[in-house]
Design a protein around this motif. Structure first.
Motif, short mmCIF file in Angstrom:
data_model
loop_
_atom_site.label_atom_id
_atom_site.label_comp_id
_atom_site.label_asym_id
_atom_site.label_seq_id
_atom_site.Cartn_x
_atom_site.Cartn_y
_atom_site.Cartn_z
N THR A 40 3.14 2.69 2.80
CA THR A 40 2.50 3.22 3.99
C THR A 40 1.64 2.16 4.66
N GLU A 41 1.32 2.39 5.93
CA GLU A 41 0.40 1.50 6.63
C GLU A 41 -1.04 1.72 6.18
N TRP A 42 -1.30 2.86 5.57
CA TRP A 42 -2.62 3.15 5.04
C TRP A 42 -2.60 3.01 3.52
N GLY A 43 -3.80 2.90 2.93
CA GLY A 43 -3.90 2.71 1.49
C GLY A 43 -4.37 3.96 0.78
N CYS A 44 -3.96 4.08 -0.48
CA CYS A 44 -4.36 5.20 -1.33
C CYS A 44 -5.20 4.64 -2.48
N SER A 69 0.86 -1.18 0.00
CA SER A 69 0.00 0.00 0.00
C SER A 69 0.89 1.23 0.00
N GLY A 70 0.44 2.29 -0.68
CA GLY A 70 1.23 3.51 -0.69
C GLY A 70 1.00 4.34 -1.92
N LEU A 71 2.00 5.15 -2.25
CA LEU A 71 1.86 6.16 -3.29
C LEU A 71 3.18 6.37 -4.00
#
Length: 234
Positions: free
Chosen positions: A196-200, A176-178
């Motif tokens: 990242t630990e969050w998703g985009c 996950s990331g950008l």
């Protein structure tokens, strides 16, 4: 006198401060701000950006991409063809690129799906399906040079940059990331990348410097989402 009503409390995902920045090198921090969903939904999304399957039935249809690919190939022109298990791409100044599916029932399984022709950046977009997970690949229409991406590209209005945003915070088969890429000149260049630990999910350009996207975060046994804004170009 009756007490004043309490101010509404924002959802939990809007109160998690660690979702509000991307740390750059050297020492640069990009701030992530909340954004309005109505604004986000009015922005253009590329036709080749398709939602990920959410059920076993959708997964099976997703993997059987042959019918949809035939329609895309019919619109791609004579330089893009499929012959049996081989996807054949013919650059203007380079040898033919031949991508061959390997439909075995193990970790060597791979399938190449033609997704789109991107004249703005002079690339072909191919989705690479692996035994578990996958990735996207650009093939230069001039040279045949291959570039691996974490997600489909979303091109800025002026065509000078594109971003790739991915979200797999639940299964974690894929990062996950950008990513931010430069498409100026005769080759692509990765300007920066953050896992990242969050998703985009589904980034969209507000202007030539700013994107809005759905930020996913696994929290308390479920995935929560908010719409945010990020300036990716100084």
């Amino acid at each position: 006198m009756p007490p004043l009503p309490k101010s509404p409390k924002p959802p939990r995902i809007y109160r998690l401060d660690h979702l509000d920045t991307i740390v750059q090198v050297p020492g640069r921090v990009l701030r992530i701000y909340p954004a309005a969903r109505p604004v986000y939904e009015k922005l253009e999304s590329p036709a080749w950006l398709t939602p990920k399957p959410t059920s076993a039935e959708e997964e099976e249809a997703f993997l059987d991409f042959t019918v949809e690919e035939k329609r895309r190939l019919a619109q791609a022109g004579p330089r893009v063809q499929r012959t049996g298990r081989a996807l054949r791409l013919r650059p203007t100044s380079g040898p033919e690129i031949k991508l061959i599916n390997n439909p075995v029932e193990n970790e060597n399984n791979v399938a190449y799906e033609f997704v789109a022709s991107l004249p703005e950046i002079k690339q072909w977009l191919v989705s690479v399906h692996l035994y578990e997970g996958g990735y996207y690949m650009l093939v230069d229409q001039r040279t045949g040079r291959k570039t691996q991406l974490m997600a489909p590209p979303v091109i800025s209005p002026d065509g000078h940059h594109f971003v790739c945003g991915n979200s797999d915070v639940l299964a974690r088969f894929e990062p996950s990331g950008l990513q931010l890429w430069s498409a100026e000149g005769t080759s692509l260049r990765l300007l920066w990348e953050r896992q990242t630990e969050w998703g985009c999910t589904n980034p969209r350009w507000l202007d030539n410097k700013t994107i809005l996207f759905e930020q996913d975060f696994f929290d308390k046994g479920d995935v929560d989402t908010r719409v945010v804004r990020l300036s990716v170009i100084p």
